[in-house]
Design a protein around this motif. Structure first.
Motif, mmCIF file in Angstrom:
data_model
loop_
_atom_site.group_PDB
_atom_site.id
_atom_site.type_symbol
_atom_site.label_atom_id
_atom_site.label_comp_id
_atom_site.label_asym_id
_atom_site.label_seq_id
_atom_site.Cartn_x
_atom_site.Cartn_y
_atom_site.Cartn_z
ATOM 1 N N GLN A 134 1.824 -5.687 2.632
ATOM 2 C CA GLN A 134 0.576 -6.193 3.201
ATOM 3 C C GLN A 134 0.766 -6.715 4.623
ATOM 4 O OE1 GLN A 134 -2.769 -6.618 1.953
ATOM 5 N NE2 GLN A 134 -3.106 -7.265 4.055
ATOM 6 N N LYS A 135 1.842 -7.471 4.839
ATOM 7 C CA LYS A 135 2.054 -8.087 6.156
ATOM 8 C C LYS A 135 2.341 -7.055 7.243
ATOM 9 C CE LYS A 135 6.893 -9.056 4.967
ATOM 10 N NZ LYS A 135 7.501 -8.029 5.792
ATOM 11 N N ASP A 136 2.746 -5.847 6.824
ATOM 12 C CA ASP A 136 3.077 -4.810 7.795
ATOM 13 C C ASP A 136 1.958 -3.801 8.008
ATOM 14 O OD1 ASP A 136 5.666 -5.873 8.132
ATOM 15 O OD2 ASP A 136 6.371 -4.799 6.348
ATOM 16 N N CYS A 137 0.842 -3.965 7.278
ATOM 17 C CA CYS A 137 -0.264 -3.012 7.388
ATOM 18 C C CYS A 137 -1.005 -3.165 8.717
ATOM 19 C CB CYS A 137 -1.266 -3.225 6.246
ATOM 20 S SG CYS A 137 -0.745 -2.527 4.679
ATOM 21 N N THR A 138 -1.315 -2.036 9.337
ATOM 22 C CA THR A 138 -2.228 -2.059 10.473
ATOM 23 C C THR A 138 -3.646 -2.230 9.942
ATOM 24 O OG1 THR A 138 -2.617 0.323 10.424
ATOM 25 C CG2 THR A 138 -0.708 -0.463 11.704
ATOM 26 N N PRO A 139 -4.604 -2.607 10.771
ATOM 27 C CA PRO A 139 -5.995 -2.716 10.290
ATOM 28 C C PRO A 139 -6.491 -1.413 9.664
ATOM 29 C CG PRO A 139 -5.771 -3.785 12.411
ATOM 30 C CD PRO A 139 -4.463 -3.105 12.148
ATOM 31 N N GLU A 140 -6.095 -0.267 10.231
ATOM 32 C CA GLU A 140 -6.527 1.018 9.668
ATOM 33 C C GLU A 140 -5.914 1.248 8.292
ATOM 34 O OE1 GLU A 140 -5.219 0.568 12.665
ATOM 35 O OE2 GLU A 140 -7.044 0.820 13.895
ATOM 36 N N LEU A 161 -5.819 2.701 3.073
ATOM 37 C CA LEU A 161 -4.898 2.964 1.964
ATOM 38 C C LEU A 161 -5.324 2.141 0.757
ATOM 39 C CD1 LEU A 161 -1.470 2.949 3.857
ATOM 40 C CD2 LEU A 161 -2.868 4.918 3.197
ATOM 41 N N LEU A 162 -5.870 2.819 -0.232
ATOM 42 C CA LEU A 162 -6.432 2.123 -1.386
ATOM 43 C C LEU A 162 -5.466 2.053 -2.562
ATOM 44 C CD1 LEU A 162 -10.044 3.609 -1.314
ATOM 45 C CD2 LEU A 162 -9.194 1.493 -0.266
ATOM 46 N N GLU A 163 -4.505 2.978 -2.623
ATOM 47 C CA GLU A 163 -3.529 2.945 -3.706
ATOM 48 C C GLU A 163 -2.555 1.787 -3.466
ATOM 49 O OE1 GLU A 163 -3.145 4.663 -6.453
ATOM 50 O OE2 GLU A 163 -4.734 6.124 -6.193
ATOM 51 N N ARG A 196 0.848 -1.201 0.000
ATOM 52 C CA ARG A 196 0.000 0.000 0.000
ATOM 53 C C ARG A 196 0.877 1.242 0.000
ATOM 54 N NH1 ARG A 196 -4.696 -2.266 2.028
ATOM 55 N NH2 ARG A 196 -4.569 -4.484 1.490
ATOM 56 N N LEU A 197 0.405 2.247 -0.734
ATOM 57 C CA LEU A 197 1.164 3.478 -0.876
ATOM 58 C C LEU A 197 0.579 4.565 0.019
ATOM 59 C CD1 LEU A 197 1.624 3.512 -4.752
ATOM 60 C CD2 LEU A 197 3.203 2.641 -3.015
ATOM 61 N N GLU A 198 1.420 5.098 0.880
ATOM 62 C CA GLU A 198 1.034 6.245 1.707
ATOM 63 C C GLU A 198 1.565 7.504 1.014
ATOM 64 O OE1 GLU A 198 1.464 7.983 6.265
ATOM 65 O OE2 GLU A 198 2.284 6.000 5.757
ATOM 66 N N LEU A 199 0.651 8.420 0.688
ATOM 67 C CA LEU A 199 1.002 9.595 -0.098
ATOM 68 C C LEU A 199 0.887 10.860 0.751
ATOM 69 C CD1 LEU A 199 -1.062 8.738 -3.323
ATOM 70 C CD2 LEU A 199 1.271 8.024 -2.757
ATOM 71 N N ASP A 200 1.672 11.878 0.385
ATOM 72 C CA ASP A 200 1.508 13.157 1.062
ATOM 73 C C ASP A 200 0.502 14.016 0.278
ATOM 74 O OD1 ASP A 200 2.789 14.304 -1.129
ATOM 75 O OD2 ASP A 200 4.696 14.598 -0.099
ATOM 76 N N GLU A 201 0.326 15.250 0.696
ATOM 77 C CA GLU A 201 -0.696 16.097 0.084
ATOM 78 C C GLU A 201 -0.366 16.459 -1.368
ATOM 79 O OE1 GLU A 201 2.334 18.532 2.220
ATOM 80 O OE2 GLU A 201 1.034 16.826 2.725
#
Length: 472
Positions: A163-169, A174-176, A148-153
């Motif tokens: 995937q294995k490191d993603c928190t439930p939130e 994170l859809l990208e 999953r990609l975390e993007l800035d503004e």
């Protein structure tokens, strides 16, 4: 814009459970690696470097057959003899080719649905110096398994979270998703690829590590979103191969129907990506167009026909026919259940009917081979009629021999023409003949035993059987 594509095709593909390279497996008759290379070339990449490893010779053979003779196709192979990860594969490609400038797009060899325009846009995303690297981003219906990609503004990538490191939130929010393809500013990639380390459980060099390395040098990493998530789908199993084949089929059939082709059931028509079909042609169910097949207008294809490397003109009917490496001119009628083998050339208005096999032969204008016949290594003129059950005996156990049939010849049923054979213009051949000598023009050729009737023989034969076995 001068861009380079590096296509990663060295993997083992163990989940395919195959004796062949994963990228050699076909979608609609075309190897996956060729889908990707073609898209890169069409997308403006003037150089394509394919990194081979497992089954390297097989992949090279596929690429040489398709691109070796094309001067405009700059496709080359580099072998990764030790498979030490994707970062190592890219480093091997850079060192072997000397690429150190311009956009460099890194694609996976099992990514057959990526479009040329996407690759062109992907390369452009790093061409102006605004980004050191770009990630191909998709939003699949089910993101499970993707980074999953975390993007800035500003849309820049802050980090890629596996995937294995993603928190439930993060898993929900994170859809990208990272499709696993990257574009780099070539100079920065060449300058810093050596900084990718192997401090991980697998002791491999991972290309995604380049993103953090470039950020540490002040570079910006962008995400280039592609609306059609299927462009980012790869193949790791036979099931996924079948799924992507269906997607490719639907794409091609939708385009053909928009161009004026009628498809009775789009889920049962399989048209390869290099094939063309003219308007007002009707494709019936269970029809396959494979390879370099091109069909004209107003044709009827199928049902249950398979055409491989066939060129057919306008107004043809090709019903329950298998045709390979053939040319059919206009208004040709084939089938049902015809088999046209390589080297067959059927001229305008000719016919190959039910249970007819033709090989390496020319069938003249308006000539007909209506049913239950074999024609091989033959040159046939116009207006010829071949009676049912007739064959050219072209093989003597060692070599093949030719038969020449002139114009307006009538060959009676159940005739064997023993090659080399020649039948002149306007000649007739009597049914049941074995032709071993030339038949002159306008002559009648008869080559059969004289009929003899023995009166009462059948009655005496039945009596003898009754004495031996008893009456029924």
């Amino acid at each position: 814009m001068s861009a380079t594509a590096i296509v990663l095709a060295a993997g083992e593909g163990t989940r395919m459970k195959s004796n062949h390279a994963k990228v050699s497996h076909q979608i609609l008759g075309k190897p996956m690696i060729s889908w990707v290379v073609d898209a890169a070339l069409a997308g403006g990449c003037d150089r394509v470097v394919v990194v081979v490893g497992s089954h390297a010779d097989e992949v090279r053979t596929i690429l040489d057959a398709r691109y070796g003779s094309r001067a405009e196709a700059h496709v080359e192979c580099v072998e990764q003899t030790e498979r030490l990860g994707t970062g190592h594969a890219v480093r091997v490609a850079l060192e072997a080719t000397g690429i150190d400038a311009g956009p460099v797009v890194v694609l996976n060899g099992d990514l057959p649905l990526v479009r040329p325009e996407t690759i062109e846009r992907f390369a452009a995303s790093v061409a102006d110096g605004g980004a050191a690297a770009s990630i191909l981003a998709i939003t699949p219906p089910d993101p499970f398994g993707y980074g999953r990609l975390e993007l800035d503004e500003t849309g820049a990538v802050i980090r890629n979270i596996e995937q294995k490191d993603c928190t439930p939130e993060q898993d929900k929010g994170l859809l990208e998703c990272n499709a696993g393809c990257y574009a780099f500013a070539g100079a920065l990639l060449a300058a810093h690829i050596g900084e990718v380390g192997c401090d991980n459980a697998q002791h491999e060099y991972y290309l995604p590590d380049m993103l953090e390395i470039l950020r540490s040098h002040g570079g910006r990493v962008a995400a280039m979103h592609v609306d059609d998530y299927t462009e980012g789908l790869g193949v790791n199993s036979r099931g996924q191969l079948a799924q992507l084949t269906c997607i490719a089929r639907d794409r091609i059939n939708a385009r053909l129907m928009a161009e004026g082709v009628s498809i009775i059931d789009p889920t049962q028509a399989w048209v390869g990506p290099d094939c063309t079909v003219g308007r007002d042609t009707v494709i019936w169910p269970q029809t396959f167009l494979i390879g370099d097949t091109h069909v004209g207008e107003d044709c009827q294809l199928g049902p249950q026909s398979r055409l491989t490397n066939v060129r057919a003109g306008d107004g043809c009917t090709i019903d329950e026919t298998v045709a390979i490496d053939c040319v059919l001119e206009n208004a040709v009628d084939c089938g049902p259940r015809a088999y046209l083998r390589p080297g067959t050339h059927m001229l305008n208005g000719s016919k190959a009917g039910t249970h007819v096999e033709i090989k390496k032969s020319t069938i003249g204008e308006g000539s007909k081979v209506p049913h239950l016949s074999y024609i091989g290594d033959t040159t046939m003129g116009s207006g010829v009629n071949i009676g049912a059950g007739s064959i050219t005996c072209n093989y003597d156990g060692v070599g093949k021999h030719k038969t020449v049939i002139g114009n307006d010849v009538f060959v009676g049923s159940d005739t064997m023409m023993v090659a080399p054979a020649e039948i002149g213009d306007g000649a007739l051949v009597a049914a049941g003949s074995v032709i071993t000598k030339p038949v002159p023009a306008d002559a009648l050729g008869v080559g059969r035993a004289r009929q003899t009737n023995i009166e009462g023989w059948a009655h005496k034969h039945r009596e003898a059987l009754e004495k031996k076995y008893g009456s029924k």
